[in-house]
Design a protein around this motif. Structure first.
Motif, PDB file in Angstrom:
ATOM      1  N   PHE A 142      -4.340 -29.079  12.323  1.00  0.00           N
ATOM      2  CA  PHE A 142      -3.776 -28.145  13.159  1.00  0.00           C
ATOM      3  C   PHE A 142      -4.512 -26.806  12.659  1.00  0.00           C
ATOM      4  O   PHE A 142      -4.590 -26.585  11.434  1.00  0.00           O
ATOM      5  N   TYR A 143      -4.743 -25.926  13.545  1.00  0.00           N
ATOM      6  CA  TYR A 143      -5.070 -24.557  12.897  1.00  0.00           C
ATOM      7  C   TYR A 143      -4.029 -23.543  13.673  1.00  0.00           C
ATOM      8  O   TYR A 143      -3.861 -23.415  14.832  1.00  0.00           O
ATOM      9  N   VAL A 144      -3.257 -22.905  12.701  1.00  0.00           N
ATOM     10  CA  VAL A 144      -2.077 -22.213  13.229  1.00  0.00           C
ATOM     11  C   VAL A 144      -2.507 -20.578  13.014  1.00  0.00           C
ATOM     12  O   VAL A 144      -3.099 -20.079  12.213  1.00  0.00           O
ATOM     13  N   THR A 145      -2.366 -19.899  13.920  1.00  0.00           N
ATOM     14  CA  THR A 145      -2.890 -18.569  14.067  1.00  0.00           C
ATOM     15  C   THR A 145      -1.412 -17.630  14.766  1.00  0.00           C
ATOM     16  O   THR A 145      -0.466 -18.340  15.161  1.00  0.00           O
ATOM     17  N   ALA A 146      -1.447 -16.371  14.536  1.00  0.00           N
ATOM     18  CA  ALA A 146      -0.498 -15.451  15.331  1.00  0.00           C
ATOM     19  C   ALA A 146      -1.340 -14.024  15.165  1.00  0.00           C
ATOM     20  O   ALA A 146      -2.319 -14.014  14.587  1.00  0.00           O
ATOM     21  N   SER A 147      -0.929 -13.312  16.147  1.00  0.00           N
ATOM     22  CA  SER A 147      -1.724 -12.065  16.517  1.00  0.00           C
ATOM     23  C   SER A 147      -1.580 -11.464  15.033  1.00  0.00           C
ATOM     24  O   SER A 147      -0.436 -11.467  14.321  1.00  0.00           O
ATOM     25  N   PRO A 148      -2.807 -10.416  14.551  1.00  0.00           N
ATOM     26  CA  PRO A 148      -2.320  -9.691  13.293  1.00  0.00           C
ATOM     27  C   PRO A 148      -0.976  -8.605  13.338  1.00  0.00           C
ATOM     28  O   PRO A 148      -0.662  -8.565  12.469  1.00  0.00           O
ATOM     29  N   GLU A 149      -0.892  -8.237  14.485  1.00  0.00           N
ATOM     30  CA  GLU A 149       0.151  -7.416  14.851  1.00  0.00           C
ATOM     31  C   GLU A 149       1.475  -7.949  14.289  1.00  0.00           C
ATOM     32  O   GLU A 149       2.633  -7.621  13.601  1.00  0.00           O
ATOM     33  N   ILE A 150       1.721  -9.329  14.771  1.00  0.00           N
ATOM     34  CA  ILE A 150       2.994 -10.110  14.452  1.00  0.00           C
ATOM     35  C   ILE A 150       2.720 -10.398  12.879  1.00  0.00           C
ATOM     36  O   ILE A 150       3.860 -10.273  12.150  1.00  0.00           O
ATOM     37  N   ARG A 151       1.774 -10.707  12.520  1.00  0.00           N
ATOM     38  CA  ARG A 151       1.609 -11.122  11.015  1.00  0.00           C
ATOM     39  C   ARG A 151       1.936 -10.056  10.267  1.00  0.00           C
ATOM     40  O   ARG A 151       2.598 -10.158   9.140  1.00  0.00           O
ATOM     41  N   ALA A 152       1.545  -8.492  10.577  1.00  0.00           N
ATOM     42  CA  ALA A 152       1.802  -7.673   9.749  1.00  0.00           C
ATOM     43  C   ALA A 152       3.462  -7.369   9.806  1.00  0.00           C
ATOM     44  O   ALA A 152       3.848  -7.031   8.707  1.00  0.00           O
ATOM     45  N   ARG A 153       3.952  -7.364  10.862  1.00  0.00           N
ATOM     46  CA  ARG A 153       5.342  -7.524  10.932  1.00  0.00           C
ATOM     47  C   ARG A 153       6.411  -8.369  10.234  1.00  0.00           C
ATOM     48  O   ARG A 153       7.166  -8.056   9.209  1.00  0.00           O
ATOM     49  N   ASP A 164       8.407   1.559   8.326  1.00  0.00           N
ATOM     50  CA  ASP A 164       7.929   2.865   8.833  1.00  0.00           C
ATOM     51  C   ASP A 164       6.475   2.564   9.629  1.00  0.00           C
ATOM     52  O   ASP A 164       5.963   1.452   9.080  1.00  0.00           O
ATOM     53  N   GLU A 165       5.958   3.691  10.426  1.00  0.00           N
ATOM     54  CA  GLU A 165       4.677   3.298  10.927  1.00  0.00           C
ATOM     55  C   GLU A 165       3.459   3.351  10.103  1.00  0.00           C
ATOM     56  O   GLU A 165       2.695   2.707  10.158  1.00  0.00           O
ATOM     57  N   VAL A 166       3.587   4.366   8.984  1.00  0.00           N
ATOM     58  CA  VAL A 166       2.366   4.293   7.758  1.00  0.00           C
ATOM     59  C   VAL A 166       2.362   3.111   7.281  1.00  0.00           C
ATOM     60  O   VAL A 166       1.179   2.468   6.992  1.00  0.00           O
ATOM     61  N   THR A 167       3.490   2.432   6.709  1.00  0.00           N
ATOM     62  CA  THR A 167       3.486   1.037   6.001  1.00  0.00           C
ATOM     63  C   THR A 167       2.800  -0.056   7.065  1.00  0.00           C
ATOM     64  O   THR A 167       1.997  -0.695   6.843  1.00  0.00           O
ATOM     65  N   TYR A 168       3.203   0.117   8.529  1.00  0.00           N
ATOM     66  CA  TYR A 168       2.810  -0.995   9.147  1.00  0.00           C
ATOM     67  C   TYR A 168       1.320  -0.737   9.692  1.00  0.00           C
ATOM     68  O   TYR A 168       0.619  -1.760   9.577  1.00  0.00           O
ATOM     69  N   ASP A 169       0.920   0.323   9.651  1.00  0.00           N
ATOM     70  CA  ASP A 169      -0.604   0.715   9.989  1.00  0.00           C
ATOM     71  C   ASP A 169      -1.533   0.224   8.528  1.00  0.00           C
ATOM     72  O   ASP A 169      -2.336  -0.645   8.746  1.00  0.00           O
ATOM     73  N   ALA A 170      -0.902   0.248   7.538  1.00  0.00           N
ATOM     74  CA  ALA A 170      -1.415  -0.132   6.085  1.00  0.00           C
ATOM     75  C   ALA A 170      -1.544  -1.431   6.030  1.00  0.00           C
ATOM     76  O   ALA A 170      -2.601  -2.046   5.840  1.00  0.00           O
ATOM     77  N   VAL A 171      -0.570  -2.357   6.165  1.00  0.00           N
ATOM     78  CA  VAL A 171      -0.526  -3.736   6.240  1.00  0.00           C
ATOM     79  C   VAL A 171      -1.396  -4.353   6.983  1.00  0.00           C
ATOM     80  O   VAL A 171      -1.886  -5.353   6.678  1.00  0.00           O
ATOM     81  N   LEU A 172      -1.353  -3.717   8.234  1.00  0.00           N
ATOM     82  CA  LEU A 172      -2.008  -4.197   9.515  1.00  0.00           C
ATOM     83  C   LEU A 172      -3.735  -4.177   9.215  1.00  0.00           C
ATOM     84  O   LEU A 172      -4.422  -5.141   9.396  1.00  0.00           O
ATOM     85  N   ALA A 173      -4.072  -3.121   8.631  1.00  0.00           N
ATOM     86  CA  ALA A 173      -5.512  -2.818   8.123  1.00  0.00           C
ATOM     87  C   ALA A 173      -5.942  -3.845   7.225  1.00  0.00           C
ATOM     88  O   ALA A 173      -6.892  -4.330   7.042  1.00  0.00           O
ATOM     89  N   ASP A 174      -4.896  -3.939   6.209  1.00  0.00           N
ATOM     90  CA  ASP A 174      -5.217  -4.851   4.989  1.00  0.00           C
ATOM     91  C   ASP A 174      -5.650  -6.372   5.568  1.00  0.00           C
ATOM     92  O   ASP A 174      -6.398  -6.901   5.148  1.00  0.00           O
ATOM     93  N   ARG A 176      -6.098  -7.340   8.428  1.00  0.00           N
ATOM     94  CA  ARG A 176      -7.667  -7.306   9.084  1.00  0.00           C
ATOM     95  C   ARG A 176      -8.824  -7.490   8.183  1.00  0.00           C
ATOM     96  O   ARG A 176      -9.586  -8.168   8.446  1.00  0.00           O
ATOM     97  N   GLU A 177      -8.603  -6.795   7.189  1.00  0.00           N
ATOM     98  CA  GLU A 177      -9.818  -7.001   6.181  1.00  0.00           C
ATOM     99  C   GLU A 177      -9.768  -8.331   5.478  1.00  0.00           C
ATOM    100  O   GLU A 177     -10.730  -8.787   5.285  1.00  0.00           O
ATOM    101  N   ARG A 178      -8.626  -8.714   5.222  1.00  0.00           N
ATOM    102  CA  ARG A 178      -8.466 -10.197   4.478  1.00  0.00           C
ATOM    103  C   ARG A 178      -9.014 -11.317   5.693  1.00  0.00           C
ATOM    104  O   ARG A 178      -9.873 -12.129   5.177  1.00  0.00           O
ATOM    105  N   ASP A 179      -8.658 -11.051   6.888  1.00  0.00           N
ATOM    106  CA  ASP A 179      -9.310 -11.877   7.792  1.00  0.00           C
ATOM    107  C   ASP A 179     -10.805 -11.822   7.673  1.00  0.00           C
ATOM    108  O   ASP A 179     -11.517 -13.115   7.975  1.00  0.00           O
TER     109      ASP A 179
END
Ligand code: DC
Length: 226
Positions: A142-153, A164-174, A176-179
């Motif tokens: 099985f290959y399990v995925t979810a959108s980066p936005e949902i994974r950030a949340r 807050d939005e700043v944290t969300y943007d930073a976590v999302l960017a991080d 995407r980088e790890r991916d």
């Protein structure tokens, strides 16, 4: 001679915070199988490098630690909270790029799968390269995925970070980088095996994901799902 049957192997791969670890544990519970979080084996080796005062970016130190970890691994080490620290996470992503590290830990993971603790009839392994490298002949992949936005949340909730939005943007960017790092590394990059079943967990609860995966297993191996 009556040769014991080989354990059934279920491979679960996917990016960070895709829900694969939660799925692997629930699936192993449901089927009475053993479970191995292969990321934890990389974490144990990374912790050894740090504890011996070595540099995780030094290939020789990393390979020595991985060989030591693979030679002496105790199941308790995989559940030690000390392998979940931020410092160990960073060191883990550095050592996991070295082929010698991957070879040593892959060999240990294969031994676990061939002879799971307690004589379990099967094993669920989760990681990044299980269906492609560690167990290419797994019974189910099985290959399990979810959108980066949902994974950030999900990650913000899991780590109890401020919503807050700043944290969300930073976590999302991080994330995407790890991916990008996981999927572009030369040695065993993160990718779905050609014969893997894709499971998008974006709109599903943990129980929902388990239900989808069990339905696939039941279809081919109803004997496993009694
Ligand atoms: O799943 P995790 O966050 O515990 O993984 C820790 C690190 O190990 C992460 O950098 C990816 C790497 N890893 C890997 O390269 N191959 C695996 N099979 C499992 C994890």
């Amino acid at each position: 001679m009556n040769k014991a049957k080989s354990p059934v192997i279920i491979a679960i791969d996917g990016p960070a915070v895709s829900g694969k670890g939660t799925l692997a544990k629930a699936l192993a519970d449901a089927l009475g199988f053993a479970c191995l979080d292969t990321g934890a084996t990389y974490r144990v080796a990374a912790r050894m490098v740090l504890e011996s005062g070595g540099d995780p970016a030094d290939e020789r130190a990393a390979v020595v630690a991985a060989q030591e970890a693979a030679g002496a691994m105790e199941i308790d080490w995989l559940h030690d909270p000390a392998i979940r620290t931020e410092a160990v996470s960073r060191a883990t992503s550095k050592i996991s790029v070295f082929p010698g590290v991957r070879d040593a830990l892959t060999a240990w993971q294969r031994r676990f799968a061939a002879d799971p603790p307690g004589g379990a009839p099967g094993v669920v392994l989760d990681g990044r390269d299980i269906g492609t490298v560690v167990c290419p002949r797994a019974d189910f992949k099985f290959y399990v995925t979810a959108s980066p936005e949902i994974r950030a949340r999900r990650l913000i909730q899991k780590l109890q970070l401020p919503a807050d939005e700043v944290t969300y943007d930073a976590v999302l960017a991080d994330l995407r980088e790890r991916d990008a790092r996981d999927s572009t590394r030369e040695s065993a990059p993160l990718r779905a095996a050609e014969d893997a079943i894709l499971v998008d967990t974006s709109g599903l609860s943990a129980d929902g994901v388990l239900g989808v995966v069990l339905a696939h297993i039941r279809q081919r191996r109803p004997d496993l799902c009694r």
